[in-house]
Scaffold this active site. Structure first.
Site, PDB file in Angstrom:
ATOM      1  N   SER A 149     100.829  -8.531 -56.145  1.00 58.15           N
ATOM      2  CA  SER A 149     100.586  -8.798 -54.791  1.00 58.15           C
ATOM      3  C   SER A 149      99.814  -8.628 -53.980  1.00 58.15           C
ATOM      4  CB  SER A 149     101.562  -7.797 -54.110  1.00 58.15           C
ATOM      5  OG  SER A 149     101.715  -7.675 -53.118  1.00 58.15           O
ATOM      6  N   TYR A 163     104.193   1.367 -52.982  1.00 57.96           N
ATOM      7  CA  TYR A 163     104.391  -0.463 -53.883  1.00 57.96           C
ATOM      8  C   TYR A 163     103.418   0.079 -53.831  1.00 57.96           C
ATOM      9  CZ  TYR A 163     105.292  -4.820 -53.231  1.00 57.96           C
ATOM     10  OH  TYR A 163     105.725  -6.312 -53.545  1.00 57.96           O
TER      11      TYR A 163
HETATM   12  P1  NAP Z   1     113.954 -10.759 -54.804  1.00 58.34           P
HETATM   13  O1  NAP Z   1     114.256 -11.713 -54.905  1.00 58.34           O
HETATM   14  O2  NAP Z   1     114.550  -9.532 -54.302  1.00 58.34           O
HETATM   15  O3  NAP Z   1     114.205 -10.604 -56.222  1.00 58.34           O
HETATM   16  C1  NAP Z   1     114.338  -9.362 -57.515  1.00 58.34           C
HETATM   17  C2  NAP Z   1     114.737  -9.467 -58.693  1.00 58.34           C
HETATM   18  O4  NAP Z   1     114.433  -8.326 -59.155  1.00 58.34           O
HETATM   19  C3  NAP Z   1     116.435  -9.806 -59.028  1.00 58.34           C
HETATM   20  O5  NAP Z   1     116.770 -10.751 -59.720  1.00 58.34           O
HETATM   21  C4  NAP Z   1     116.804  -8.553 -59.781  1.00 58.34           C
HETATM   22  O6  NAP Z   1     117.806  -8.087 -60.192  1.00 58.34           O
HETATM   23  C5  NAP Z   1     115.628  -8.053 -60.465  1.00 58.34           C
HETATM   24  N1  NAP Z   1     115.583  -6.189 -60.325  1.00 58.34           N
HETATM   25  C6  NAP Z   1     115.225  -6.061 -59.271  1.00 58.34           C
HETATM   26  N2  NAP Z   1     115.778  -4.530 -60.024  1.00 58.34           N
HETATM   27  C7  NAP Z   1     115.055  -4.664 -61.551  1.00 58.34           C
HETATM   28  C8  NAP Z   1     115.420  -4.079 -62.791  1.00 58.34           C
HETATM   29  N3  NAP Z   1     115.097  -2.033 -62.392  1.00 58.34           N
HETATM   30  N4  NAP Z   1     115.635  -4.469 -63.644  1.00 58.34           N
HETATM   31  C9  NAP Z   1     115.558  -5.712 -63.934  1.00 58.34           C
HETATM   32  N5  NAP Z   1     115.666  -7.066 -62.056  1.00 58.34           N
HETATM   33  C10 NAP Z   1     115.563  -6.511 -61.823  1.00 58.34           C
HETATM   34  O7  NAP Z   1     112.570 -10.188 -55.654  1.00 58.34           O
HETATM   35  P2  NAP Z   1     110.909 -11.264 -54.756  1.00 58.34           P
HETATM   36  O8  NAP Z   1     110.512 -11.274 -54.336  1.00 58.34           O
HETATM   37  O9  NAP Z   1     111.797 -12.339 -55.818  1.00 58.34           O
HETATM   38  O10 NAP Z   1     109.928 -10.766 -55.760  1.00 58.34           O
HETATM   39  C11 NAP Z   1     109.638 -10.822 -57.341  1.00 58.34           C
HETATM   40  C12 NAP Z   1     108.127 -10.170 -57.869  1.00 58.34           C
HETATM   41  O11 NAP Z   1     107.530 -10.526 -56.868  1.00 58.34           O
HETATM   42  C13 NAP Z   1     108.410  -8.882 -57.448  1.00 58.34           C
HETATM   43  O12 NAP Z   1     107.428  -7.874 -58.789  1.00 58.34           O
HETATM   44  C14 NAP Z   1     107.526  -8.267 -56.208  1.00 58.34           C
HETATM   45  O13 NAP Z   1     106.411  -7.460 -55.986  1.00 58.34           O
HETATM   46  C15 NAP Z   1     107.022  -9.035 -56.381  1.00 58.34           C
HETATM   47  N6  NAP Z   1     106.515  -9.256 -54.784  1.00 58.34           N
HETATM   48  C16 NAP Z   1     107.305 -10.853 -53.793  1.00 58.34           C
HETATM   49  C17 NAP Z   1     106.857 -10.795 -52.669  1.00 58.34           C
HETATM   50  C18 NAP Z   1     107.519 -11.048 -51.433  1.00 58.34           C
HETATM   51  O14 NAP Z   1     106.452 -11.068 -50.529  1.00 58.34           O
HETATM   52  N7  NAP Z   1     108.541 -11.487 -51.450  1.00 58.34           N
HETATM   53  C19 NAP Z   1     105.255 -10.396 -52.537  1.00 58.34           C
HETATM   54  C20 NAP Z   1     104.457 -10.135 -53.208  1.00 58.34           C
HETATM   55  C21 NAP Z   1     104.754  -9.828 -54.792  1.00 58.34           C
HETATM   56  P3  NAP Z   1     119.304  -8.073 -59.330  1.00 58.34           P
HETATM   57  O15 NAP Z   1     119.313  -8.968 -58.019  1.00 58.34           O
HETATM   58  O16 NAP Z   1     120.169  -8.238 -60.379  1.00 58.34           O
HETATM   59  O17 NAP Z   1     119.021  -7.173 -59.208  1.00 58.34           O
END
Ligand code: NAP
Length: 252
Positions: A149, A163
């Site tokens: 991130s 985080y």
């Molecule tokens: P998201 O929409 O909240 O989706 C999270 C995904 O991770 C879901 O498929 C969830 O499954 C799964 N998950 C959560 N906890 C888990 C665990 N303990 N074991 C296995 N699966 C798990 O998140 P996102 O925004 O796509 O983020 C994806 C990645 O990008 C993360 O690492 C996040 O830190 C990073 N990121 C995101 C952003 C942003 O602005 N969105 C920015 C920077 C970095 P369930 O639905 O079944 O719980």
């Protein structure tokens, strides 16, 4: 002759950036294993879409923070492969945030969960994938992409410094593991998204939409815009890209 296929395992592949990456990878010809934690309906619906694109798709429930569940997930993927199939890609997208807070108001349970999922989960999955892909273990090489991130650099003061620290660890892991594994045919890289429109922000209560004006490009990013970068890093087109931390953040 069985068709030669290459699987990519996407942790947190059922929603958000992981789900967009699954679609992108399927369009690029990968068979896709979709890991998720709880929402099996979302994972199954996505798998059906990938089948519709003519690809194999597998849903694998596992908490990436749990070593036994991670080991079992990779064993299930091993068992699913028909002759000629192999694991050639891993995307560590499973990640969590926590309610916006200052450090002095946080507790140990929160820190443990953030580090267990975001850091230990990435370590565990990298370990299992490396054992299968490494040419030193009879594998055929592959590519790993970690989700870091931009918070790793900014530190997210007043929102979630814990985080941000987990993502700093992901950056360092990516650089070290890239150098450790490139001699065994495995490229390791990371993407560092800015603020992307996904459900993750509901966990922190952060006003993601309100942040748009502070981003040079003047809008949030879309999950598919991050997915395109991930798919490129997985592909042979990125054959000389090793240990990169690729910012996908609209100039942030
Ligand atoms: P998201 O929409 O909240 O989706 C999270 C995904 O991770 C879901 O498929 C969830 O499954 C799964 N998950 C959560 N906890 C888990 C665990 N303990 N074991 C296995 N699966 C798990 O998140 P996102 O925004 O796509 O983020 C994806 C990645 O990008 C993360 O690492 C996040 O830190 C990073 N990121 C995101 C952003 C942003 O602005 N969105 C920015 C920077 C970095 P369930 O639905 O079944 O719980």
């Amino acid at each position: 002759m069985p068709r030669m296929t290459a699987w990519v395992l996407i942790t947190g592949g059922s929603r958000g950036i992981g789900a967009a990456t699954a679609l992108c990878c399927a369009k690029a010809g990968w068979d896709v294993a979709i890991n998720f934690a709880q929402d099996s309906a979302a994972a199954e619906a996505l798998a059906a879409r990938l089948h519709g694109l003519g690809r194999r798709a597998l849903t694998l429930q596992a908490d990436v923070a749990d070593p036994a569940q991670v080991a079992e997930m990779f064993e299930r993927l091993d068992a699913a492969g028909e002759p000629g199939a192999r694991l050639a890609g891993l995307v560590n997208s499973a990640g969590v945030v926590a309610p916006a807070a200052r450090l002095q108001d946080m507790d140990m349970a929160r820190w443990r969960r953030l580090f267990d999922v975001n850091v230990m989960g990435t370590l565990l999955c990298c370990q299992q994938a490396a054992r299968r892909m490494s040419t030193a273990h009879g594998g055929a090489g592959g590519a790993i992409v970690n989700l870091s991130s931009r918070a790793a650099e900014f530190g997210s003061a007043g929102i979630y410094v814990d985080y941000a620290a987990t993502k700093g660890a992901v950056d360092t892991l990516t650089k070290g593991l890239a150098r450790e594994l490139i001699g065994e045919g495995i490229r390791v890289n990371a993407v560092r998204p800015g603020i992307i429109e996904t459900d993750i922000h509901a966990q922190s209560g952060m006003d993601a939409a309100g942040a748009a004006a502070s981003i040079p490009i003047q809008r949030l990013g879309r999950a598919d815009e991050v997915a395109e970068a991930i798919a490129w890093l997985l592909s042979d087109a990125a054959s000389y890209t090793v240990g990169a931390l690729l910012d996908v953040a609209g100039g942030r």
